[in-house]
Design a protein around this motif. Structure first.
Motif, short mmCIF file in Angstrom:
data_model
loop_
_atom_site.label_atom_id
_atom_site.label_comp_id
_atom_site.label_asym_id
_atom_site.label_seq_id
_atom_site.Cartn_x
_atom_site.Cartn_y
_atom_site.Cartn_z
N ASP A 195 -52.83 7.70 12.28
CA ASP A 195 -51.90 6.52 11.97
C ASP A 195 -51.91 5.41 12.88
O ASP A 195 -51.05 4.57 12.80
N GLY A 196 -52.43 5.82 14.05
CA GLY A 196 -52.24 4.81 15.28
C GLY A 196 -51.15 5.14 16.20
O GLY A 196 -50.90 4.51 17.24
N ALA A 197 -50.31 6.12 15.73
CA ALA A 197 -49.08 6.26 16.50
C ALA A 197 -49.41 7.40 17.61
O ALA A 197 -50.39 8.19 17.48
N PRO A 198 -48.81 7.64 18.85
CA PRO A 198 -49.00 8.60 19.72
C PRO A 198 -48.91 10.25 19.00
O PRO A 198 -48.09 10.18 17.91
N TRP A 199 -49.57 11.23 19.56
CA TRP A 199 -49.38 12.42 18.92
C TRP A 199 -47.76 12.68 19.42
O TRP A 199 -47.29 12.65 20.25
N ALA A 200 -47.17 13.48 18.43
CA ALA A 200 -45.87 13.79 18.48
C ALA A 200 -45.62 15.18 18.75
O ALA A 200 -46.02 15.85 17.91
N ALA A 201 -45.02 15.52 19.68
CA ALA A 201 -44.62 17.03 20.15
C ALA A 201 -43.05 17.21 19.97
O ALA A 201 -42.41 16.47 20.36
N ALA A 202 -42.44 18.16 19.13
CA ALA A 202 -41.38 18.76 19.39
C ALA A 202 -41.22 19.98 20.10
O ALA A 202 -41.98 20.98 20.21
N ILE A 203 -40.29 19.76 21.25
CA ILE A 203 -40.12 20.87 22.08
C ILE A 203 -38.83 21.78 21.74
O ILE A 203 -37.83 21.34 21.37
N ALA A 204 -39.12 22.98 21.48
CA ALA A 204 -38.26 23.81 20.98
C ALA A 204 -37.99 25.30 21.59
O ALA A 204 -39.06 25.58 22.47
N ASP A 207 -36.19 30.58 19.43
CA ASP A 207 -35.49 30.63 18.18
C ASP A 207 -35.68 29.55 17.27
O ASP A 207 -35.34 29.44 16.13
N GLY A 208 -36.61 28.41 17.67
CA GLY A 208 -36.88 27.22 16.75
C GLY A 208 -35.79 26.11 16.91
O GLY A 208 -36.10 25.01 16.52
N THR A 209 -34.87 26.46 17.75
CA THR A 209 -34.03 25.40 18.04
C THR A 209 -34.69 24.01 18.74
O THR A 209 -35.02 24.13 19.87
N GLU A 210 -34.82 22.82 18.31
CA GLU A 210 -35.29 21.91 18.87
C GLU A 210 -34.30 21.10 19.91
O GLU A 210 -33.12 20.90 19.67
N VAL A 211 -35.06 20.93 20.97
CA VAL A 211 -34.38 20.44 22.11
C VAL A 211 -34.58 19.14 22.61
O VAL A 211 -33.74 18.25 23.48
N ALA A 212 -35.90 18.71 22.08
CA ALA A 212 -36.42 17.22 22.65
C ALA A 212 -37.65 17.03 21.82
O ALA A 212 -38.23 17.78 21.30
N ARG A 213 -38.08 15.68 21.98
CA ARG A 213 -39.12 15.20 21.22
C ARG A 213 -39.97 14.30 22.41
O ARG A 213 -39.11 13.75 23.10
N THR A 214 -41.28 14.18 22.33
CA THR A 214 -41.81 13.41 23.20
C THR A 214 -43.20 12.81 22.56
O THR A 214 -43.74 13.72 21.71
N GLY A 215 -43.49 11.57 22.78
CA GLY A 215 -44.97 11.26 22.23
C GLY A 215 -46.13 11.58 23.32
O GLY A 215 -45.59 11.52 24.49
N LEU A 216 -47.32 11.81 22.99
CA LEU A 216 -48.38 12.10 23.78
C LEU A 216 -49.50 11.42 23.66
O LEU A 216 -50.13 11.35 22.47
N SER A 217 -49.84 10.43 24.56
CA SER A 217 -50.89 9.72 24.50
C SER A 217 -51.55 9.64 25.89
O SER A 217 -51.12 9.01 26.64
N ASN A 218 -52.65 10.43 25.92
CA ASN A 218 -53.39 10.47 27.30
C ASN A 218 -52.28 11.07 28.48
O ASN A 218 -52.48 10.69 29.33
N VAL A 219 -51.56 12.17 27.76
CA VAL A 219 -50.73 12.97 28.68
C VAL A 219 -50.73 14.18 28.27
O VAL A 219 -50.84 14.38 26.96
#
Length: 294
Positions: A195-204, A207-219
């Motif tokens: 869809d043209g957006a960076p790959w999106a990663a949820a960092i957890a 136990d599954g608790t999400e602590v951060a999100r970050t986009g990944l494009s050539n990184v």
């Protein structure tokens, strides 16, 4: 599946939401360095994808032959005999990076921790193993890598998965593909999603608790957790061991960097370091960023 591996799978879970396209995503799943692996390739027909995936399997097998800690490899031969004659270029490259990360983290990242790790995991007295630790006792030259003290052993479990990710990324780029998600224990997002957006990663957390999100494009993104895998009698110790004797400071550290191997090594070390030391280490690697610290 180890708890540490669970962390990276959670981190990748939000990565694929491509828009409708004429050519559907092509996916490969397998194993690398003892963990589940996954690659999603955009913009390839079935024949091209199968051809590339076969090459990737060959590349991962080659890396296993160098850095596996349990199957026959260059690393197990070095640990058994104390020397490795005429090491391959990839072996020299990873030793070079390991030395740089060791220096930048003031010894928090130290592959010579393996004898201590084994002693603690097996419930043995760790005192004898402490005398076998020290990156200064690893002698590296193009003609030979030598461990200076009998009984020394190395582990690259805190950096080899990132190195494998980098090598696969290089292979994919050389084949002409620019939009790819690579998850080989550590994650690299090349280009963008469908869809043209960076790959999106949820960092957890585990136990599954999400602590951060970050986009990944050539990184690349690496996530390490001191308690992700428990070792020792009763599982009372986290698997990330500080060779300098200090306990782990953080439950999770996540790092983004141009190189997955660099992100891997730094995230491992950062579990053991205070914020001031982490900031000082990051200044030595342009492009490396702290994505989460819990």
């Amino acid at each position: 599946m180890t708890r540490r591996r669970f962390l990276t799978i959670v981190a990748a879970a939000a990565a694929i939401r491509p828009a409708r396209a004429a050519t559907p995503p092509r996916e490969w799943r397998g194993r690398a360095l003892g963990a589940e692996a996954r690659i999603v390739l955009l913009g390839a027909d079935g024949i091209a994808a199968r051809r590339l995936f076969r090459r990737i399997e060959g590349e991962l097998a080659r890396i296993e032959r160098h850095f596996s800690l349990y199957a026959a490899s260059s690393l197990t031969r070095l640990n058994r005999t104390g020397r490795l004659a005429f090491p391959a270029p990839d072996v020299l490259a990873l030793f070079d990076l390991a030395g740089k990360v060791h220096a930048a983290t003031d010894g928090a990242f130290d592959p010579t921790v393996q004898p201590l790790w084994r002693a603690l995991a097996e419930g043995r007295d760790p005192a004898p193993a402490r005398g076998l630790i020290g990156w200064r006792n690893v002698q590296v030259a193009p003609e030979e890598i030598r461990l200076a003290r009998p009984g020394m052993a190395l582990t690259f479990n805190g950096i080899a998965q990132g190195f494998a990710t980098d090598r696969v990324a290089e292979l994919v780029r050389a084949a002409g593909f620019g939009n790819v998600l690579i998850d080989i224990g550590e994650i690299a997002g090349l280009g963008r999603r469908g869809d043209g957006a960076p790959w999106a990663a949820a960092i957890a957390l585990a136990d599954g608790t999400e602590v951060a999100r970050t986009g990944l494009s050539n990184v690349a993104l690496a996530v390490s957790s001191s308690g992700g895998t428990r070792i020792g009698p009763g599982g009372h110790l986290g698997h990330i061991i500080d060779a300098r004797g200090s306990p782990a400071r953080w439950r999770l550290a996540a790092v983004t960097a141009p190189s997955a191997a660099l992100a891997d090594g730094l995230s491992t070390a950062f579990c053991l370091m205070d914020r001031e030391a982490i900031a000082a280490a990051l200044k030595q690697f342009p492009g490396a960023r702290l994505a989460a610290l819990v």
